[in-house]
Scaffold this motif. Sequence first.
Motif, PDB file in Angstrom:
ATOM      1  N   LEU A  60      16.368   3.797  18.994  1.00 59.34           N
ATOM      2  CA  LEU A  60      17.225   4.708  18.058  1.00 59.34           C
ATOM      3  C   LEU A  60      17.781   3.743  16.737  1.00 59.34           C
ATOM      4  CD1 LEU A  60      18.736   7.287  17.404  1.00 59.34           C
ATOM      5  CD2 LEU A  60      20.423   6.612  19.094  1.00 59.34           C
ATOM      6  N   LEU A  61      17.602   4.256  15.646  1.00 60.16           N
ATOM      7  CA  LEU A  61      18.242   3.486  14.516  1.00 60.16           C
ATOM      8  C   LEU A  61      19.088   4.754  13.696  1.00 60.16           C
ATOM      9  CD1 LEU A  61      15.078   1.709  13.121  1.00 60.16           C
ATOM     10  CD2 LEU A  61      16.651   0.801  14.776  1.00 60.16           C
ATOM     11  N   PHE A  62      20.558   4.389  13.402  1.00 61.61           N
ATOM     12  CA  PHE A  62      20.987   5.324  12.842  1.00 61.61           C
ATOM     13  C   PHE A  62      22.097   4.792  11.841  1.00 61.61           C
ATOM     14  CE2 PHE A  62      24.874   5.068  15.965  1.00 61.61           C
ATOM     15  CZ  PHE A  62      24.077   4.370  16.962  1.00 61.61           C
ATOM     16  N   ALA A  63      22.419   5.820  10.738  1.00 59.56           N
ATOM     17  CA  ALA A  63      23.594   5.416   9.891  1.00 59.56           C
ATOM     18  C   ALA A  63      24.077   6.647   9.347  1.00 59.56           C
ATOM     19  CB  ALA A  63      22.776   4.919   8.676  1.00 59.56           C
ATOM     20  N   HIS A  64      25.266   7.030   8.905  1.00 56.44           N
ATOM     21  CA  HIS A  64      25.797   8.044   8.411  1.00 56.44           C
ATOM     22  C   HIS A  64      25.466   8.407   6.981  1.00 56.44           C
ATOM     23  CE1 HIS A  64      29.596   7.190   5.881  1.00 56.44           C
ATOM     24  NE2 HIS A  64      29.412   5.922   6.512  1.00 56.44           N
ATOM     25  N   TRP A  65      25.225   9.583   6.499  1.00 59.25           N
ATOM     26  CA  TRP A  65      24.810   9.866   5.066  1.00 59.25           C
ATOM     27  C   TRP A  65      25.609  10.431   4.313  1.00 59.25           C
ATOM     28  CZ3 TRP A  65      23.141  14.635   2.570  1.00 59.25           C
ATOM     29  CH2 TRP A  65      23.235  15.820   3.693  1.00 59.25           C
ATOM     30  N   ASP A  66      26.696  10.748   4.921  1.00 64.86           N
ATOM     31  CA  ASP A  66      27.862  11.796   4.110  1.00 64.86           C
ATOM     32  C   ASP A  66      28.688  10.595   3.437  1.00 64.86           C
ATOM     33  OD1 ASP A  66      28.643  10.781   6.944  1.00 64.86           O
ATOM     34  OD2 ASP A  66      30.518  11.845   6.290  1.00 64.86           O
ATOM     35  N   SER A  67      29.329  10.919   2.517  1.00 66.70           N
ATOM     36  CA  SER A  67      30.419  10.055   1.862  1.00 66.70           C
ATOM     37  C   SER A  67      31.781  10.640   1.870  1.00 66.70           C
ATOM     38  CB  SER A  67      29.814   9.606   0.382  1.00 66.70           C
ATOM     39  OG  SER A  67      29.596  10.764  -0.320  1.00 66.70           O
ATOM     40  N   ARG A  68      32.785   9.985   1.890  1.00 66.42           N
ATOM     41  CA  ARG A  68      34.072  10.142   2.085  1.00 66.42           C
ATOM     42  C   ARG A  68      34.742  11.016   1.005  1.00 66.42           C
ATOM     43  NH1 ARG A  68      37.738   9.320   5.798  1.00 66.42           N
ATOM     44  NH2 ARG A  68      39.980   9.098   5.410  1.00 66.42           N
ATOM     45  N   PRO A  69      35.229  12.105   1.294  1.00 68.26           N
ATOM     46  CA  PRO A  69      35.839  13.030   0.295  1.00 68.26           C
ATOM     47  C   PRO A  69      37.007  12.416  -0.642  1.00 68.26           C
ATOM     48  CG  PRO A  69      35.650  14.303   2.453  1.00 68.26           C
ATOM     49  CD  PRO A  69      35.548  12.578   2.508  1.00 68.26           C
ATOM     50  N   PHE A  70      37.579  11.705   0.161  1.00 63.26           N
ATOM     51  CA  PHE A  70      38.750  11.106  -0.684  1.00 63.26           C
ATOM     52  C   PHE A  70      38.779   9.378  -0.537  1.00 63.26           C
ATOM     53  CE2 PHE A  70      39.537  12.064   3.635  1.00 63.26           C
ATOM     54  CZ  PHE A  70      39.779  13.382   3.679  1.00 63.26           C
ATOM     55  N   ALA A  71      39.422   8.968  -1.593  1.00 67.71           N
ATOM     56  CA  ALA A  71      39.339   7.646  -1.808  1.00 67.71           C
ATOM     57  C   ALA A  71      40.677   7.092  -1.416  1.00 67.71           C
ATOM     58  CB  ALA A  71      39.048   6.976  -3.253  1.00 67.71           C
ATOM     59  N   TRP A 130      36.576  -0.891   0.212  1.00 65.73           N
ATOM     60  CA  TRP A 130      36.414   0.306   1.265  1.00 65.73           C
ATOM     61  C   TRP A 130      37.251   1.418   1.141  1.00 65.73           C
ATOM     62  CZ3 TRP A 130      39.539   1.486   5.649  1.00 65.73           C
ATOM     63  CH2 TRP A 130      39.095   2.226   6.658  1.00 65.73           C
ATOM     64  N   HIS A 131      36.602   2.683   1.197  1.00 65.20           N
ATOM     65  CA  HIS A 131      37.206   3.759   0.677  1.00 65.20           C
ATOM     66  C   HIS A 131      38.157   3.786  -0.553  1.00 65.20           C
ATOM     67  CE1 HIS A 131      36.974   5.039   5.277  1.00 65.20           C
ATOM     68  NE2 HIS A 131      36.084   4.911   4.739  1.00 65.20           N
ATOM     69  N   VAL A 135      23.386   7.505  -4.261  1.00 59.64           N
ATOM     70  CA  VAL A 135      24.715   7.420  -5.242  1.00 59.64           C
ATOM     71  C   VAL A 135      24.336   8.494  -6.343  1.00 59.64           C
ATOM     72  CG1 VAL A 135      26.199   5.909  -6.483  1.00 59.64           C
ATOM     73  CG2 VAL A 135      25.232   5.149  -4.002  1.00 59.64           C
ATOM     74  N   ASP A 136      23.224   8.148  -6.995  1.00 58.43           N
ATOM     75  CA  ASP A 136      22.931   9.490  -8.270  1.00 58.43           C
ATOM     76  C   ASP A 136      23.017  10.712  -7.827  1.00 58.43           C
ATOM     77  OD1 ASP A 136      22.618   6.909  -9.695  1.00 58.43           O
ATOM     78  OD2 ASP A 136      20.461   6.946  -9.898  1.00 58.43           O
ATOM     79  N   PHE A 137      22.905  11.064  -6.900  1.00 52.12           N
ATOM     80  CA  PHE A 137      23.239  12.593  -6.449  1.00 52.12           C
ATOM     81  C   PHE A 137      24.600  12.853  -6.739  1.00 52.12           C
ATOM     82  CE2 PHE A 137      19.257  12.318  -3.974  1.00 52.12           C
ATOM     83  CZ  PHE A 137      18.620  13.440  -4.433  1.00 52.12           C
ATOM     84  N   GLY A 138      25.515  11.868  -6.596  1.00 52.24           N
ATOM     85  CA  GLY A 138      26.842  11.989  -6.608  1.00 52.24           C
ATOM     86  C   GLY A 138      27.357  12.002  -4.981  1.00 52.24           C
ATOM     87  N   PRO A 139      28.722  11.980  -5.066  1.00 49.14           N
ATOM     88  CA  PRO A 139      29.382  11.853  -3.601  1.00 49.14           C
ATOM     89  C   PRO A 139      28.570  13.122  -2.850  1.00 49.14           C
ATOM     90  CG  PRO A 139      30.940  11.704  -5.416  1.00 49.14           C
ATOM     91  CD  PRO A 139      29.868  12.154  -6.066  1.00 49.14           C
ATOM     92  N   ARG A 140      28.120  12.417  -1.365  1.00 52.62           N
ATOM     93  CA  ARG A 140      27.502  13.374  -0.588  1.00 52.62           C
ATOM     94  C   ARG A 140      28.499  14.032   0.211  1.00 52.62           C
ATOM     95  NH1 ARG A 140      26.753   9.091  -2.697  1.00 52.62           N
ATOM     96  NH2 ARG A 140      26.306   7.812  -0.820  1.00 52.62           N
ATOM     97  N   VAL A 141      29.290  14.789  -0.081  1.00 48.86           N
ATOM     98  CA  VAL A 141      30.555  15.408   0.466  1.00 48.86           C
ATOM     99  C   VAL A 141      29.975  16.735   1.011  1.00 48.86           C
ATOM    100  CG1 VAL A 141      32.943  16.466   0.382  1.00 48.86           C
ATOM    101  CG2 VAL A 141      32.524  14.253  -0.795  1.00 48.86           C
ATOM    102  N   ALA A 186      36.480  11.799  -4.658  1.00 49.84           N
ATOM    103  CA  ALA A 186      35.528  11.295  -3.478  1.00 49.84           C
ATOM    104  C   ALA A 186      34.699  10.052  -4.115  1.00 49.84           C
ATOM    105  CB  ALA A 186      34.498  12.617  -3.353  1.00 49.84           C
ATOM    106  N   ILE A 187      34.366   9.285  -3.043  1.00 51.02           N
ATOM    107  CA  ILE A 187      34.016   8.244  -3.255  1.00 51.02           C
ATOM    108  C   ILE A 187      32.489   8.040  -3.546  1.00 51.02           C
ATOM    109  CG2 ILE A 187      35.851   6.830  -2.044  1.00 51.02           C
ATOM    110  CD1 ILE A 187      33.548   6.243  -0.087  1.00 51.02           C
ATOM    111  N   SER A 188      31.800   7.197  -4.277  1.00 51.74           N
ATOM    112  CA  SER A 188      30.378   7.175  -4.372  1.00 51.74           C
ATOM    113  C   SER A 188      29.464   6.716  -2.943  1.00 51.74           C
ATOM    114  CB  SER A 188      29.934   5.887  -5.574  1.00 51.74           C
ATOM    115  OG  SER A 188      30.272   6.566  -6.708  1.00 51.74           O
ATOM    116  N   GLY A 189      30.276   5.720  -2.133  1.00 53.26           N
ATOM    117  CA  GLY A 189      29.859   5.494  -0.833  1.00 53.26           C
ATOM    118  C   GLY A 189      28.691   4.945  -1.088  1.00 53.26           C
ATOM    119  N   ALA A 190      28.406   3.964  -2.049  1.00 50.73           N
ATOM    120  CA  ALA A 190      27.207   3.254  -2.102  1.00 50.73           C
ATOM    121  C   ALA A 190      26.943   2.301  -1.101  1.00 50.73           C
ATOM    122  CB  ALA A 190      27.206   2.129  -3.438  1.00 50.73           C
TER     123      ALA A 190
END
Length: 285
Positions: free
Chosen positions: A73-84, A256-257, A10-16, A96-100
């Motif tokens: 297989l274990l998975f998750a998404h690492w991007d964050s949403r560009p709009f709230a 959410w979002h 999260v500290d990197f900023g939104p991962r857009v 953009a959201i923090s997507g914590a």
Amino acid sequence: MLFRSVEIQVDFGPRVPGTEAHRRCGDYLAGKLSEFGAEVYEQYADVTHYNGQNIKLRNIIGSYAPDNDIRVLLFAHWDSRPFADEESDPVRQQQAISGADDGASGVGVLLEIARQLQQNPLNIGIDIIFFDMEDWGQPSYTDNWVSGDWWCVGSGYWSEQPHVDNYKAEFGILLDMVGGANATFMKEGYSLKYAPIVVDKIWSSALKLNYSKYFISQSGGYITDDHLPVNKHKRAPSVNIINLKQNTQTGFSSYWHTLNDDMRNIDSRTLKAVGQTVLEVLYTE
Ligand code: AHN
Ligand code: ZN
């Protein structure tokens, strides 16, 4: 530890996708997987978005025992949403959201699992995939809908062109929004459709660990998420562990979002319950 693992992202900023924060966080995640002893592959692809914009997709893959034919297989998404887009104020909707929770929580738990796998190796192969561009679906305030699959772009790409030819795993587990306080993981529709045995495995492991407060024995709705392309392309029968709510408009948590999806809504007890449950499934496999 788990909380910190979410916070660092999260500290990197939104991962857009396309931003510096996204690039730097991606480098961090690939570096961590490698530090934790995984063989790291990265998948880059050019994709065109619904708005015509060209974006580079980056899937990050860490494999343990890459030569073992028996894999999970274990998975998750690492991007964050560009709009709230679930905000009510049109100005706030554009941020953009923090997507914590939506993004970073699942990745944080999987990084901790990677660390555990290094310390206590398994005799099966494990692939941890951080998918990009799950969350760039058209905003809900859109009035000109462009037809196409705009959600789950990274997992869709990988499911068609996996990092290893003919990739198959025994089963798969997706972690999406696994950090909220009092999260309720209901048995998601596509998970029950494609991987009912895996659902049983996960929910009975949670029960054994006394986590049935989180892992609710009840079915939820059908959610278009990264497990859907993975299931459709038969890469692995996969389950989505996702926080579903019955008392909200969206069916997800109230933040959410929205711009409130930040560290204030992350509870380390939920992260721990999910991490331990997944480890229980893996170590009894
Ligand atoms: C839909 O609402 C269509 N999919 C939700 C999947 C999602 C978005 N997971 C996180 N963000
Ligand atoms: Zn989302």
